[in-house]
Scaffold this motif. Structure first.
Motif, PDB file in Angstrom:
ATOM      1  N   ALA A   1       8.458   0.248   6.051  1.00 29.37           N
ATOM      2  CA  ALA A   1       7.669   1.368   6.572  1.00 29.37           C
ATOM      3  C   ALA A   1       6.273   1.412   5.971  1.00 29.37           C
ATOM      4  CB  ALA A   1       8.392   2.684   6.328  1.00 29.37           C
ATOM      5  N   VAL A   2       6.149   0.949   4.730  1.00 32.26           N
ATOM      6  CA  VAL A   2       4.849   0.888   4.056  1.00 32.26           C
ATOM      7  C   VAL A   2       4.433  -0.571   3.955  1.00 32.26           C
ATOM      8  CG1 VAL A   2       3.557   1.426   1.963  1.00 32.26           C
ATOM      9  CG2 VAL A   2       5.339   2.989   2.755  1.00 32.26           C
ATOM     10  N   LEU A   3       3.261  -0.899   4.489  1.00 28.86           N
ATOM     11  CA  LEU A   3       2.760  -2.264   4.438  1.00 28.86           C
ATOM     12  C   LEU A   3       2.346  -2.591   3.007  1.00 28.86           C
ATOM     13  CD1 LEU A   3       0.512  -2.243   7.651  1.00 28.86           C
ATOM     14  CD2 LEU A   3       2.923  -2.863   7.449  1.00 28.86           C
ATOM     15  N   ASP A   4       2.781  -3.726   2.509  1.00 30.34           N
ATOM     16  CA  ASP A   4       2.517  -4.043   1.105  1.00 30.34           C
ATOM     17  C   ASP A   4       1.712  -5.325   0.907  1.00 30.34           C
ATOM     18  OD1 ASP A   4       4.472  -5.811   1.849  1.00 30.34           O
ATOM     19  OD2 ASP A   4       5.982  -5.102   0.422  1.00 30.34           O
ATOM     20  N   HIS A   5       1.145  -5.863   1.981  1.00 26.45           N
ATOM     21  CA  HIS A   5       0.286  -7.031   1.865  1.00 26.45           C
ATOM     22  C   HIS A   5      -1.135  -6.647   2.288  1.00 26.45           C
ATOM     23  CE1 HIS A   5       3.590  -9.741   0.996  1.00 26.45           C
ATOM     24  NE2 HIS A   5       4.254  -9.257   2.037  1.00 26.45           N
ATOM     25  N   ASP A   6      -2.104  -6.889   1.423  1.00 23.76           N
ATOM     26  CA  ASP A   6      -3.471  -6.451   1.687  1.00 23.76           C
ATOM     27  C   ASP A   6      -4.039  -7.020   2.978  1.00 23.76           C
ATOM     28  OD1 ASP A   6      -3.197  -5.132  -0.674  1.00 23.76           O
ATOM     29  OD2 ASP A   6      -4.794  -6.204  -1.735  1.00 23.76           O
ATOM     30  N   ASP A   7      -3.759  -8.279   3.259  1.00 24.19           N
ATOM     31  CA  ASP A   7      -4.277  -8.894   4.487  1.00 24.19           C
ATOM     32  C   ASP A   7      -3.719  -8.179   5.716  1.00 24.19           C
ATOM     33  OD1 ASP A   7      -5.678 -10.726   2.991  1.00 24.19           O
ATOM     34  OD2 ASP A   7      -4.249 -12.365   3.280  1.00 24.19           O
ATOM     35  N   GLN A   8      -2.460  -7.804   5.631  1.00 27.54           N
ATOM     36  CA  GLN A   8      -1.797  -7.102   6.738  1.00 27.54           C
ATOM     37  C   GLN A   8      -2.420  -5.717   6.937  1.00 27.54           C
ATOM     38  OE1 GLN A   8       2.389  -6.417   5.998  1.00 27.54           O
ATOM     39  NE2 GLN A   8       2.928  -6.735   8.142  1.00 27.54           N
ATOM     40  N   VAL A   9      -2.666  -5.029   5.842  1.00 27.70           N
ATOM     41  CA  VAL A   9      -3.285  -3.704   5.923  1.00 27.70           C
ATOM     42  C   VAL A   9      -4.690  -3.813   6.512  1.00 27.70           C
ATOM     43  CG1 VAL A   9      -4.120  -1.728   4.603  1.00 27.70           C
ATOM     44  CG2 VAL A   9      -1.923  -2.772   4.021  1.00 27.70           C
ATOM     45  N   GLN A  10      -5.470  -4.761   6.032  1.00 27.06           N
ATOM     46  CA  GLN A  10      -6.832  -4.909   6.532  1.00 27.06           C
ATOM     47  C   GLN A  10      -6.844  -5.236   8.019  1.00 27.06           C
ATOM     48  OE1 GLN A  10      -9.724  -7.044   4.111  1.00 27.06           O
ATOM     49  NE2 GLN A  10     -10.506  -8.078   5.941  1.00 27.06           N
ATOM     50  N   ALA A  11      -5.955  -6.110   8.453  1.00 29.65           N
ATOM     51  CA  ALA A  11      -5.889  -6.462   9.881  1.00 29.65           C
ATOM     52  C   ALA A  11      -5.535  -5.242  10.721  1.00 29.65           C
ATOM     53  CB  ALA A  11      -4.867  -7.577  10.087  1.00 29.65           C
ATOM     54  N   GLN A  12      -4.607  -4.416  10.221  1.00 26.88           N
ATOM     55  CA  GLN A  12      -4.224  -3.213  10.960  1.00 26.88           C
ATOM     56  C   GLN A  12      -5.395  -2.237  11.049  1.00 26.88           C
ATOM     57  OE1 GLN A  12      -0.268  -1.435  11.007  1.00 26.88           O
ATOM     58  NE2 GLN A  12      -1.076   0.335   9.897  1.00 26.88           N
ATOM     59  N   VAL A  13      -6.104  -2.062   9.942  1.00 29.23           N
ATOM     60  CA  VAL A  13      -7.248  -1.153   9.937  1.00 29.23           C
ATOM     61  C   VAL A  13      -8.315  -1.607  10.930  1.00 29.23           C
ATOM     62  CG1 VAL A  13      -9.206  -0.354   8.545  1.00 29.23           C
ATOM     63  CG2 VAL A  13      -6.880  -0.271   7.616  1.00 29.23           C
ATOM     64  N   LEU A  14      -8.632  -2.874  10.927  1.00 30.36           N
ATOM     65  CA  LEU A  14      -9.669  -3.380  11.823  1.00 30.36           C
ATOM     66  C   LEU A  14      -9.264  -3.222  13.290  1.00 30.36           C
ATOM     67  CD1 LEU A  14     -10.922  -6.572   9.946  1.00 30.36           C
ATOM     68  CD2 LEU A  14     -11.930  -4.291  10.018  1.00 30.36           C
ATOM     69  N   ALA A  15      -7.996  -3.450  13.598  1.00 34.46           N
ATOM     70  CA  ALA A  15      -7.532  -3.276  14.975  1.00 34.46           C
ATOM     71  C   ALA A  15      -7.649  -1.816  15.406  1.00 34.46           C
ATOM     72  CB  ALA A  15      -6.084  -3.744  15.103  1.00 34.46           C
TER      73      ALA A  15
END
Length: 246
Positions: free
Chosen positions: A180-194
């Motif tokens: 439920a909580v994303l724990d990989h920085d690359d994954q979080v950044q990609a989600q934010v940009l989308a």
């Protein structure tokens, strides 16, 4: 030019509020029912004022033992009193410092239940309007929280989450479920940009869900929050995204 508000839940007794504050544009300050208390509220208010950060109240169910994450069923009168009591306290403390309360964002189970329950959302909106009709109400993108705020005549601000997994209906995956909580920085950044650039998020299962991103939340109680906030702020600044409170 793209723009977004960058908010964080603070005053929850995490050790890095002072370092997070310069990176954000609005702060949701715990009002004592899930975390914090008068002294913590005061310290967090002073930090927000010093950095020109918009001040928000972060009211919760009365559930300190479970950090406000236990679902509850309260009467409309009890919900009204709950919200007024907490937000009114922070509003008074802000005004005593020559500042003003900018917005209200419910916390935890109160936030998530209101997103799906129009009656609860309407009670929260009515309480906020009673306190100050000029206050903005932050709520989950596409939720009843925003619709009921608008019905009440409030300014509704559509919130998206940097580090939370979404479901296909646009709701947040429950924290009780793995992932439920994303724990990989690359994954979080990609989600934010989308979310910021395209107005959509990839939900659990792979579907793309449209959403309106007016304010972006990074959870301040995450032990990795500071490093992630620095990375996200740097990325958004590099792309020319304007950061500011709505």
């Amino acid at each position: 030019m793209l723009s977004i508000d960058f908010n964080a839940d603070l005053g929850e007794e995490a050790p890095f509020d002072a370092e997070l504050m310069p990176l954000i544009s609005s702060a949701n300050i715990a009002c004592g029912f899930h975390a914090g208390g008068p002294a913590t509220m005061a310290r967090t208010l002073d930090l927000a004022i010093a950095h020109g950060v918009a001040i928000g109240a972060h009211p919760s169910f009365d559930d300190r033992a479970n950090f406000g994450r236990t679902p509850m069923a309260l009467s409309p009168a009890d919900v009204t009193d709950l919200v007024l009591y907490q937000c009114g306290a922070l509003k008074a403390m802000a005004e005593a410092r020559g500042a003003r309360l900018h917005h209200v964002k419910p916390h935890g189970a109160l936030y998530n239940q209101a997103a799906k329950d129009p009656a609860l959302a309407a009670c929260i909106a009515a309480a906020v309007k009673t306190l100050d009709p000029g206050l903005k109400l932050y709520g989950l993108a596409g939720s009843h929280s925003l619709r009921e705020a608008e019905k009440a005549g409030l300014t509704a601000v559509s919130e998206v989450f940097a580090d939370r997994r979404y479901l296909a209906d646009g709701s947040l995956q429950p924290r009780s479920q793995s992932g439920a909580v994303l724990d990989h920085d690359d994954q979080v950044q990609a989600q934010v940009l989308a979310m910021v650039q395209q107005g959509q998020v990839q939900a659990l299962g792979g579907q793309w869900v449209a959403l309106k991103a007016q304010t972006l939340c990074l959870h301040g109680d995450n032990l990795h929050a500071l490093a992630l906030a620095k990375r996200l702020r740097g990325c958004l600044d590099a792309l020319g995204v304007q950061i500011g409170a709505p």
